[in-house]
Design a protein around this motif. Structure first.
Motif, PDB file in Angstrom:
ATOM      1  N   UNK A  46       1.115  -0.986   0.062  1.00  0.00           N
ATOM      2  CA  UNK A  46      -0.380  -0.498  -0.069  1.00  0.00           C
ATOM      3  C   UNK A  46       0.749   1.469   0.451  1.00  0.00           C
ATOM      4  N   UNK A  47       0.613   2.147  -0.280  1.00  0.00           N
ATOM      5  CA  UNK A  47       0.837   3.945  -0.226  1.00  0.00           C
ATOM      6  C   UNK A  47      -0.181   4.881   0.289  1.00  0.00           C
ATOM      7  N   UNK A  48       0.993   5.132   1.571  1.00  0.00           N
ATOM      8  CA  UNK A  48       0.024   6.166   1.917  1.00  0.00           C
ATOM      9  C   UNK A  48       0.921   7.978   1.859  1.00  0.00           C
ATOM     10  N   UNK A  49      -0.060   8.827   1.099  1.00  0.00           N
ATOM     11  CA  UNK A  49       0.246  10.280   0.155  1.00  0.00           C
ATOM     12  C   UNK A  49      -0.350  11.295   0.925  1.00  0.00           C
ATOM     13  N   UNK A  50      -0.043  12.379   1.325  1.00  0.00           N
ATOM     14  CA  UNK A  50      -0.230  12.571   1.861  1.00  0.00           C
ATOM     15  C   UNK A  50       0.871  14.581   2.715  1.00  0.00           C
ATOM     16  N   UNK A  51      -0.436  14.993   2.886  1.00  0.00           N
ATOM     17  CA  UNK A  51       0.191  16.682   2.544  1.00  0.00           C
ATOM     18  C   UNK A  51       0.944  16.569   3.848  1.00  0.00           C
ATOM     19  N   UNK A  52       1.148  15.835   4.713  1.00  0.00           N
ATOM     20  CA  UNK A  52       1.632  15.763   6.253  1.00  0.00           C
ATOM     21  C   UNK A  52       1.157  16.114   7.343  1.00  0.00           C
ATOM     22  N   UNK A  53      -0.224  16.431   6.983  1.00  0.00           N
ATOM     23  CA  UNK A  53      -0.781  16.588   8.013  1.00  0.00           C
ATOM     24  C   UNK A  53      -2.227  16.744   8.848  1.00  0.00           C
ATOM     25  N   UNK A  54      -1.879  14.934   8.805  1.00  0.00           N
ATOM     26  CA  UNK A  54      -2.655  14.258   9.053  1.00  0.00           C
ATOM     27  C   UNK A  54      -2.529  13.422  10.934  1.00  0.00           C
ATOM     28  N   UNK A  55      -3.896  12.262  11.625  1.00  0.00           N
ATOM     29  CA  UNK A  55      -3.678  11.919  12.375  1.00  0.00           C
ATOM     30  C   UNK A  55      -4.521  10.546  12.501  1.00  0.00           C
ATOM     31  N   UNK A  56      -3.734   9.397  11.689  1.00  0.00           N
ATOM     32  CA  UNK A  56      -4.620   8.580  12.157  1.00  0.00           C
ATOM     33  C   UNK A  56      -4.713   7.789  13.438  1.00  0.00           C
ATOM     34  N   UNK A  57      -5.941   8.173  13.846  1.00  0.00           N
ATOM     35  CA  UNK A  57      -6.081   7.703  15.033  1.00  0.00           C
ATOM     36  C   UNK A  57      -6.650   6.201  16.153  1.00  0.00           C
ATOM     37  N   UNK A  58      -6.401   6.074  16.889  1.00  0.00           N
ATOM     38  CA  UNK A  58      -5.882   5.029  17.696  1.00  0.00           C
ATOM     39  C   UNK A  58      -6.797   3.606  16.880  1.00  0.00           C
ATOM     40  N   UNK A  59      -5.749   2.521  16.255  1.00  0.00           N
ATOM     41  CA  UNK A  59      -6.360   1.483  15.796  1.00  0.00           C
ATOM     42  C   UNK A  59      -5.499   0.274  15.629  1.00  0.00           C
ATOM     43  N   UNK A  60      -5.975  -0.733  15.531  1.00  0.00           N
ATOM     44  CA  UNK A  60      -4.715  -2.123  15.109  1.00  0.00           C
ATOM     45  C   UNK A  60      -5.341  -2.630  13.540  1.00  0.00           C
ATOM     46  N   UNK A 160      -1.604   4.801  17.061  1.00  0.00           N
ATOM     47  CA  UNK A 160      -2.093   6.132  16.503  1.00  0.00           C
ATOM     48  C   UNK A 160      -0.836   6.984  15.949  1.00  0.00           C
ATOM     49  N   UNK A 161      -0.436   7.333  14.483  1.00  0.00           N
ATOM     50  CA  UNK A 161      -0.301   7.767  13.949  1.00  0.00           C
ATOM     51  C   UNK A 161      -0.060   9.848  13.247  1.00  0.00           C
ATOM     52  N   UNK A 162       0.620   9.658  13.351  1.00  0.00           N
ATOM     53  CA  UNK A 162       0.716  11.979  13.209  1.00  0.00           C
ATOM     54  C   UNK A 162       2.297  12.134  12.681  1.00  0.00           C
ATOM     55  N   UNK A 163       1.440  11.946  11.242  1.00  0.00           N
ATOM     56  CA  UNK A 163       2.381  12.648  10.035  1.00  0.00           C
ATOM     57  C   UNK A 163       2.855  14.439  10.248  1.00  0.00           C
TER      58      UNK A 163
END
Length: 204
Positions: A46-60, A160-163
């Motif tokens: 997979x690819x994950x592409x953003x403007x770099x100001x994103x938050x992936x909330x807590x999950x598994x 949880x992932x902060x970019x």
């Protein structure tokens, strides 16, 4: 478009995007890690592409995950999966949003009937210990990855992932290899324990 997004505090994020499905020309440019070839069974790339100001909330995720950072930086907050009652494991309904041009805001249209992801309702940056008292017993692990780094996320580990964007292109790009998990369990099920995937018993 970039200036408009900053003005209204909106971020763009392409997530969970299969390279084989959406960017098949790139697949041949990406080599699988040689130590995993013929051992783990790959599910997707997979690819994950953003403007770099994103938050992936807590999950598994129910996959063994090798997260490869291409540019930008990610701060990953991890929690082990052996006492999921502390994370209040559940399917949380996802909202359908609609953008309003008149007041430049998102409005909730409704909730989806089915949800694939398992999320935690806890806001780890400002936890409500009255609602979620068991979260106080968790021990988070903070891991930051930069361009060129690879992070192994075992299946069912909460994250949880902060970019953050890179300085040159103002974007954040990562690819990840998802493999059929070595350890698996039923979910959502906060009391269910991890066990060896029957498909890997030949490795024991």
């Amino acid at each position: 478009a970039s200036q408009e997004m900053k003005r209204y505090n909106v971020s763009a994020y392409l997530e969970y995007a299969s390279l084989a499905q959406y960017m098949s020309d790139l697949v041949s440019d990406i080599d699988e890690l040689t130590l995993l070839e013929g051992i783990l069974h790959m599910d997707s790339l997979n690819i994950w592409l953003s403007d770099g100001n994103t938050l992936g909330k807590l999950h598994f995720d129910p996959f063994d995950n090798f997260l490869c950072q291409v540019n930008g930086r990610k701060e990953v907050i991890l929690f082990e999966p052996h006492n999921n009652c502390r994370l209040y494991e559940a399917h949380i309904p996802q909202a359908q949003l609609q953008y309003s041009n008149s007041n430049h805001s998102f409005l909730r249209r409704g909730l989806l009937d089915s949800v694939a992801m398992v999320m935690s309702p806890v806001d780890i940056t400002n936890p409500d210990f009255q609602r979620f008292p068991e979260f106080a017993d968790t021990k988070p692990i903070n891991c930051t990855i930069d361009a060129g780094d690879v992070l192994f996320l075992p299946s069912f580990w909460w994250h949880e992932v902060q970019s953050y964007p890179d300085a040159i292109y103002s974007r954040n790009t990562a690819i990840n290899f998802w493999y059929e998990p070595f350890l698996t369990k039923e979910f959502p099920c906060a009391d269910c324990q991890l066990d060896i995937n029957p498909n890997y018993r030949d490795l024991l």
